[in-house]
Scaffold this active site. Sequence first.
Site, PDB file in Angstrom:
ATOM      1  CD  GLU B 346      23.974  51.078  19.416  1.00  0.00           C
ATOM      2  OE1 GLU B 346      23.550  51.997  18.649  1.00  0.00           O
ATOM      3  OE2 GLU B 346      24.857  51.283  19.936  1.00  0.00           O
ATOM      4  CD  GLU B 347      27.554  52.405  21.747  1.00  0.00           C
ATOM      5  OE1 GLU B 347      27.744  52.920  20.888  1.00  0.00           O
ATOM      6  OE2 GLU B 347      26.517  52.982  22.614  1.00  0.00           O
ATOM      7  CG  HIS B 446      30.137  57.038  22.069  1.00  0.00           C
ATOM      8  ND1 HIS B 446      30.394  56.681  20.952  1.00  0.00           N
ATOM      9  CD2 HIS B 446      28.727  56.359  22.355  1.00  0.00           C
ATOM     10  CE1 HIS B 446      29.021  56.087  20.263  1.00  0.00           C
ATOM     11  NE2 HIS B 446      28.328  55.820  21.443  1.00  0.00           N
TER      12      HIS B 446
END
Lengths: 484, 484
Positions: B346-347, B446
């Site tokens: 996803e990231e 993050h």
Amino acid sequence: MLKSGTSASVSWLAAVLAISSILTGSLCTGDIRTSCSDRDILPRKLVDEIRGYAPVIKSIINAVVHGSERNKTYEDLALFVDTFGARYTGTAVLERSIDYMVQLLKRRRLDNVHTEPARVPRWVRGYEAAWMVSPRLHKLPILGLGYSAPTPRHGITAPILVVDSFEELHENRHKAIGKIVVFNQKFVSYDVTSKYRKRGPEEAAKAGAVAVLVRSVTPFSIATPHTGYTAFTERRFRIPSASITVEDAQLLKRMQDRGITPVVKLIMHNKDLPAVISRNTVAEITGREKPREVVIVSGHIDSWDVGQGAMDDGGGAFISWRALDVFRRLGLRPRRTVRSVLWTAEEVGTMGAEQYFADHADERNECINIAMESDMGTFKPKGLAFSGHSERARCVIAEVLSLFSDIDATELTIGADAPDLRKWIKAGFPVASLTTHNEKYFYFHHTEGDTMTVHDPKVLDLCTAMWAGVAYVLADLHDSLPRR
Amino acid sequence: MLKSGTSASVSWLAAVLAISSILTGSLCTGDIRTSCSDRDILPRKLVDEIRGYAPVIKSIINAVVHGSERNKTYEDLALFVDTFGARYTGTAVLERSIDYMVQLLKRRRLDNVHTEPARVPRWVRGYEAAWMVSPRLHKLPILGLGYSAPTPRHGITAPILVVDSFEELHENRHKAIGKIVVFNQKFVSYDVTSKYRKRGPEEAAKAGAVAVLVRSVTPFSIATPHTGYTAFTERRFRIPSASITVEDAQLLKRMQDRGITPVVKLIMHNKDLPAVISRNTVAEITGREKPREVVIVSGHIDSWDVGQGAMDDGGGAFISWRALDVFRRLGLRPRRTVRSVLWTAEEVGTMGAEQYFADHADERNECINIAMESDMGTFKPKGLAFSGHSERARCVIAEVLSLFSDIDATELTIGADAPDLRKWIKAGFPVASLTTHNEKYFYFHHTEGDTMTVHDPKVLDLCTAMWAGVAYVLADLHDSLPRR
């Protein structure tokens, strides 16, 4: 802010005050939040005199918060900390920053600007790093603790033992032998919790630990290590000691609870170097009638070697000399001298302040009315905390504080938080410290996050106005502040 | 959470829904916080049917929050993230964590446990560091941005140009040539502010910048750099790009405002490696009556390469499969199949979810009732956000949410925040995301601070109970969720 031993003496003092108030039957009781509702303790004339300062306090607040002095404390402080960064004891950058301050204080035409020498130690951080090497590789952000021993060149690799308290260490002392002890203490308050940083390494060493990692003393973390000094009473107990993040302390604890014994590699190349001479920085506004009598406003100029020392204690130092700067700019010259002292070497053991205490014994006994320090953050001000044997002095402070209702900073609490004035407090001398809405102070304290970002220009103005206003009134009253 | 483009489409969708509601005269309006007070839109029978689930919802909440399932989501998640740490796309550790999940899901006796392959890119962080080298030496904590170009081996040393906005960059584009551009944008919201991270490097490159430093996208910092990906439309615009702390961005800006041009040295040794195959992880509770009809609950298993990915998106992934685990343990088997998907990659661009979207087109058109994703934190739940063309579906969700008044999680908002379901949202498909009291989500997002410390076991239980409860009702209703 270093803070060591202050809390115990303050609590003790508060207790003594409380008991003495009960004995004398005064309404000016030693409650933690206090006021002096029994007006009889102060002569009516004195109360009226204090209240007469309302217009000058208003003019100070107006000038600093809304007028010509607005934002100046922030701007001066930002220029200072941005230029020098961290100002760690024993470094050339601290000494250069002191030189800069001397020049700045002279340029602002303060009186009697000078420095006074103090011998200061040099513990120097070197390369330092830590990894959990088992059950998996994970780098631990660390900050070595001041006065820690170094590790051998290639570090120490050892299994860990996590304990949540001194009691748990003592119950499991046989397990600590040859281990790296991890203190995973919960944050309660700085006074309570910082004991693990200050005494934990030695306690673990006594149990046979080869090194110590202390969970950072903070209620909140974003993987943030917090440094600070640790204390060793004997050389043989001095072992490598560093702070780790709250997150990593909890991680290691969870692993241990699952029956795993993580192994950590710790490398610390810190050094002790010979002591050097640093300097306290002094500036004054000379009193117009009683120049030998003195009100001290102070903060410390040194910081830890991380961040900018913008809050600890850039803020306290700058509102202190800025108070005098404001007097000069507004043409105010109180009866007594107001003296700003920027202490050196606070973080490594208040060596600057200790030297000053020794050098100024006579003056302290005869001429100094009160010593004030701000070192618990310069957030929105609430009022002052007071220590001292004199109940009457305390009631004077309470009365002075009533002048600050416009900025909602009238609260008097008992027990000044002023690390550099610890000896003054122990001696029962009148000492006041700034109290603020500093709930987040220990988020940033002794970290890379102690920068100008924590500060708000308007809030620094409020602190400056309050600090200047209190100093002005105390320096200008007809009578000296009572000692008893 | 990666988030890219979602916000714009969501806002657009919200606007469309609002307008269509006005046109149809429904009371079920497209307000940002919405409910379905016009009961006529749903048949009385359906409303009664939904309300009939109150006892089963109560039993789920009781078991998960107070009973046999209590703390289990936290414990499972802590064991997982402590064991693997960060699970970054393209790494062996992510694949091992997927293997672990497959085994765990099988051990928990979920149905149809398997993985589905997806091709994923590999951008790998190498040694990276930055220093302000003039006017004084100051190390800048950085995190390179995903897809950034590397610097030459010995780095890039260049003067900086600080801009606070794209507008300021464009006004000063002649000054950007040969500079390291620093974006010092203020945090407004993730959607608004992350554009500087996503588009800033390319914009600066177009103006002639040699590298970019972007102030971390966060409302709060303790000297914390936040990574994330950045986007380049053309190879020639791809320049070295890293995030710096809020504190350092402000420091550089203050210096520039004083007429100083700081010089920064930036070293980034990141690499692009060939794409590899990763896997989405799937598990189900097979429906007892309509096994081919599906409700999807999902989160992503990969994380950034810092911290533990405990919040982004360990929490979302774990409440998703735990919902099924709770059904199994409580002996609940809804009419339809509930499928948990743990997306990969996803990231770095939702590659796992894109592959799934492509591979399951037919099923999506015919059999999937709703897709749910939790990727905005698992703080105390507030309710759900919904996207989809069907006003009736939205009103069903609102009615289902009314079952969660005991845990104060009944709020329906418009515009699902579900990065992995971006394409589903664009297609007007019914999509729901978990909404929580996530005001501090972007403090940790993050960063190295995204660890189990952010989580509270009780709060994870509330999220699990809610996620399971909603999925159960939607999978068990007699009629399929309306598409129009």
